[in-house]
Design an enzyme around this catalytic site. Sequence first.
Site, mmCIF file in Angstrom:
data_model
loop_
_atom_site.group_PDB
_atom_site.id
_atom_site.type_symbol
_atom_site.label_atom_id
_atom_site.label_comp_id
_atom_site.label_asym_id
_atom_site.label_seq_id
_atom_site.Cartn_x
_atom_site.Cartn_y
_atom_site.Cartn_z
ATOM 1 N N ALA A 1 0.862 -1.177 0.000
ATOM 2 C CA ALA A 1 0.000 0.000 0.000
ATOM 3 C C ALA A 1 0.901 1.231 0.000
ATOM 4 C CB ALA A 1 -0.874 -0.019 1.248
ATOM 5 N N GLY B 1 0.499 -5.118 0.768
ATOM 6 C CA GLY B 1 -0.667 -5.078 -0.118
ATOM 7 C C GLY B 1 -0.346 -5.641 -1.493
ATOM 8 N N GLU C 1 -0.713 -9.252 -1.065
ATOM 9 C CA GLU C 1 -2.148 -9.510 -0.846
ATOM 10 C C GLU C 1 -2.885 -9.475 -2.186
ATOM 11 O OE1 GLU C 1 -2.348 -6.440 2.249
ATOM 12 O OE2 GLU C 1 -3.302 -7.924 3.538
ATOM 13 N N GLU D 1 4.231 -5.825 7.092
ATOM 14 C CA GLU D 1 3.484 -4.763 7.769
ATOM 15 C C GLU D 1 3.876 -4.598 9.232
ATOM 16 O OE1 GLU D 1 2.269 -6.829 5.555
ATOM 17 O OE2 GLU D 1 0.713 -5.892 4.327
HETATM 18 C C1 3H9 Z 1 0.580 -2.356 3.417
HETATM 19 O O1 3H9 Z 1 0.773 -2.821 2.316
HETATM 20 C C2 3H9 Z 1 -0.738 -2.427 4.136
HETATM 21 C C3 3H9 Z 1 -1.691 -3.427 3.555
HETATM 22 O O2 3H9 Z 1 -1.506 -4.705 4.135
HETATM 23 C C4 3H9 Z 1 -3.118 -3.071 3.857
HETATM 24 C C5 3H9 Z 1 -3.639 -1.796 3.302
HETATM 25 C C6 3H9 Z 1 -5.126 -1.645 3.535
HETATM 26 N N1 3H9 Z 1 4.672 3.392 -0.066
HETATM 27 O O3 3H9 Z 1 13.424 1.649 0.193
HETATM 28 P P1 3H9 Z 1 13.799 2.357 -1.055
HETATM 29 C C7 3H9 Z 1 9.405 4.659 -1.625
HETATM 30 S S1 3H9 Z 1 1.792 -1.518 4.233
HETATM 31 C C8 3H9 Z 1 5.164 4.571 -0.447
HETATM 32 O O4 3H9 Z 1 14.803 3.427 -0.990
HETATM 33 P P2 3H9 Z 1 14.878 -0.108 -2.076
HETATM 34 C C9 3H9 Z 1 10.487 5.067 -0.646
HETATM 35 O O5 3H9 Z 1 10.014 6.000 0.272
HETATM 36 C C10 3H9 Z 1 3.168 -1.525 3.118
HETATM 37 N N2 3H9 Z 1 6.446 4.775 -0.815
HETATM 38 O O6 3H9 Z 1 14.222 1.337 -2.218
HETATM 39 C C11 3H9 Z 1 11.525 5.628 -1.596
HETATM 40 O O7 3H9 Z 1 11.085 6.926 -1.966
HETATM 41 P P3 3H9 Z 1 12.138 8.082 -2.327
HETATM 42 C C12 3H9 Z 1 3.857 -2.844 3.082
HETATM 43 C C13 3H9 Z 1 7.249 3.719 -0.799
HETATM 44 O O8 3H9 Z 1 15.075 -0.605 -3.436
HETATM 45 C C14 3H9 Z 1 11.401 4.731 -2.831
HETATM 46 O O9 3H9 Z 1 10.107 4.146 -2.732
HETATM 47 N N3 3H9 Z 1 5.063 -2.741 2.262
HETATM 48 C C15 3H9 Z 1 6.799 2.460 -0.416
HETATM 49 O O10 3H9 Z 1 16.022 -0.069 -1.140
HETATM 50 C C16 3H9 Z 1 12.434 3.646 -2.900
HETATM 51 O O11 3H9 Z 1 12.441 2.932 -1.662
HETATM 52 C C17 3H9 Z 1 6.238 -2.439 2.807
HETATM 53 O O12 3H9 Z 1 6.383 -2.269 3.990
HETATM 54 C C18 3H9 Z 1 5.445 2.304 -0.056
HETATM 55 N N4 3H9 Z 1 4.933 1.117 0.304
HETATM 56 O O13 3H9 Z 1 13.788 -1.010 -1.350
HETATM 57 C C19 3H9 Z 1 7.396 -2.312 1.849
HETATM 58 N N5 3H9 Z 1 7.833 1.596 -0.480
HETATM 59 O O14 3H9 Z 1 12.844 7.604 -3.546
HETATM 60 C C20 3H9 Z 1 8.117 -0.991 2.081
HETATM 61 C C21 3H9 Z 1 8.892 2.301 -0.916
HETATM 62 O O15 3H9 Z 1 11.287 9.284 -2.516
HETATM 63 N N6 3H9 Z 1 9.185 -0.773 1.127
HETATM 64 N N7 3H9 Z 1 8.550 3.585 -1.103
HETATM 65 O O16 3H9 Z 1 13.030 8.166 -1.127
HETATM 66 C C22 3H9 Z 1 10.371 -1.419 1.197
HETATM 67 O O17 3H9 Z 1 10.595 -2.296 2.006
HETATM 68 C C23 3H9 Z 1 11.439 -0.996 0.232
HETATM 69 O O18 3H9 Z 1 11.145 0.302 -0.217
HETATM 70 C C24 3H9 Z 1 11.580 -1.928 -0.999
HETATM 71 C C25 3H9 Z 1 12.579 -1.281 -2.014
HETATM 72 C C26 3H9 Z 1 12.123 -3.281 -0.546
HETATM 73 C C27 3H9 Z 1 10.265 -2.106 -1.701
#
Ligand code: 3H9
Length: 694
Positions: free
Chosen positions: A63, A102, A105, A125
């Site tokens: 999400a 998400g 999911e 999450e």
């Molecule tokens: C969820 O899904 C809830 C659901 O179950 C239910 C909903 C109803 N959103 O980390 P990076 C941005 S909760 C917005 O440097 P990497 C990040 O801020 C979510 N932005 O890259 C950054 O922005 P900027 C569950 C996001 O390659 C850019 O993307 N998911 C999100 O080292 C690059 O990120 C997670 O918890 C996001 N979800 O790692 C996953 N994710 O360039 C969270 C990233 O402006 N994300 N951004 O600084 C991660 O773990 C890592 O970002 C990922 C990539 C492994 C994906």
Amino acid sequence: MSPVIQYEIKNNIAVISINNPPVNALSQSVRQGITDSIHRLNQDPVARAGIIICVGRTFIAGADISEFNKPPLDPVLPEVISTIEASNKIIIAALHGTALGGGFETAMACHYRCAVSEAKVGLPEVKLGLLPGASGTQRLPRLIGAQAAIQWMVSGEHIEAEEAFKLGAIDRIVTGDLLVGALEFANELLAADATPVRLSEKKMLMDSASEKLIADYREKIDKQWRGYFSPQKIIDCVEACLNMPYDEAVKLERKLFNQCKASSHSKALRQLFFSERQVGKVPNLPRDTPVRELNSVAVVGAGTMGSAITVSFLNSGYPVYLIDQDETNLDKGISNIKKIYQSEFDKGRLSDEHLNERLSRLTTSLELSHIHKVDLVIESIIEDFEIKHNLIQQLQTIVNPNTIIATNTSTVDINRLIENTLYPENIIGMHFFAPAHLMKLLEIVRSNKTGKDVLATVTGVAKKLKKIGVVVNSGFGFAGNRIFLTYLREAQLMLLQGASPLEIDKVACEWGFPMGPFSVMDLSGLDVFYSIYKQLENAPGKYCYYPVSKVLFESGHHGRKTQSGFYQYQDSSKHENLQVIEISRQMADKYGIEQRRIDGEEIIERLIYAMINEGVYVLQEKIVSNPGDIDVIMTNGYGFPRYRGGPMCYADIIGLEKVYQSICEYDKQYPGNIWSPSGLIREMIDKGESFYET
Ligand code: 3H9
């Protein structure tokens, strides 16, 4: 159709591709686009099946976390997910990169999943103080069984595609082009008259083994996620998955997800998520700043810190020289390095081959002159200004004019260390945290003269070492230690006022620190603090709060290393040191401090508000560029509980006015300006500001 979604027919299959960089997060336009595409697919006479695939570096990574502070916009993710699953035509998720939260999911709502072998999946999450809130807690147990599902969800780990395939979370591993493989898979399914597999229709059952599993995990989680709100809620959802009809369990999941989302824990963890990414973008340091070539490293000083720093560089592939002019110290350093590797080997984390390869890149010497060709030298010797200053001056006569000299000082102002040096632009602080090979934080300290290329090179090194590098400006204690010392100061002042180390440590631990302030001082060594406090002797009003640790140090009680400090240590157990209570009483008498009972609420407020107040000064003096830098430092280097976000985030949660009023009260009670509030906090309150946008 939403501009972030493309709908295209390929060989009678609808390819729904999502293009929402950087990580294809499920923002409103993506949710709307997916919903519209599924409706279109079901009305499209040509399309026989659908594939959801992503453009760019990854499948949907979850999400959109930045939307969680705002009111939800339709269609919400659970509805999108129900729409996907309800499709009459088969839908396949094609995964690459990281299909998380998400994102996974969404994949589980699809009827089949394929992935390239490099892909990773997971429901992380919990790390954001949340639970999988779009039916993940209900679908994952149906897909891989309750036990594996709980493990995935409470660890938040990213799981390799091959592992997920073995567990049944992925139906096919694709080799070669993902879309080609997904189309082939779709055609095979159509040829076999496969029907949509809807996980929500699978019946689940609570039996005695599941009851035990739930009970065991509840207990385990209490230890693993001490203080966190969401992990137990994840277990509640899995329990509901096993003993409630699907629709009711999903309602419960939604309710608990909203509770988690609204909790201060999740707000704090979400803020930290963005702050940890923000620290990589250093103000006034453009991404294209040239960097210096860095092929070899030397560490000077083979103490505990120096040897662990050496391991850190060896682990990242650098050849490293370890230098100590004292043979006994050097031998101890080498044996420390071997011990670290042996322990990794024993735990099965390092193969024989890797161990030998790493050690083969280590060269040790008693002679500084041996490092004349290296590109980066890190001094890690005793925390004494004169000795460090002399070493840096000497080093610059030995190494190349463009060799970077980093000091691992934890407190000394780098602006003083560069005085009378040949190449001040080459000097920088790299403040590692013990144990340096494990701790994620690296405080990168720039002086007024540090070259931009030097800074850019060292921030790159931090990434290579897999550390979170936070760039700060110099000044006594930089950001981290300066703030942490006020916490230790307040602990020691309360000791003089009659609270015991045991009481204070207990309160700090109950609040979420892994260790209380007195246990930390004993672990680091009172000799370390003695040399730090010596630098404060001329700071009026401050030194009188450290007399107990001074007396302990001078009488040979240096903490754990001498089996005695604020506590007594015997084998692996720790006991109260009654001498400390007696010394505190005497010192309180000497300084005219009245002893009294201090309750837990006051203890924690003073410990934390002291850090907040100092943090505001650190911001005001531009030691850091934003509040997130402080919070990242304190949570990654000092044990500040992540779910409280760091001192600045916590101040926002409590409310700046309330924090300010308490600081003013303490300021009236205590002399020496130790509690004098910073002007910035008052100014922010007057403008209605907070440290972070809400
Ligand atoms: C969820 O899904 C809830 C659901 O179950 C239910 C909903 C109803 N959103 O980390 P990076 C941005 S909760 C917005 O440097 P990497 C990040 O801020 C979510 N932005 O890259 C950054 O922005 P900027 C569950 C996001 O390659 C850019 O993307 N998911 C999100 O080292 C690059 O990120 C997670 O918890 C996001 N979800 O790692 C996953 N994710 O360039 C969270 C990233 O402006 N994300 N951004 O600084 C991660 O773990 C890592 O970002 C990922 C990539 C492994 C994906």
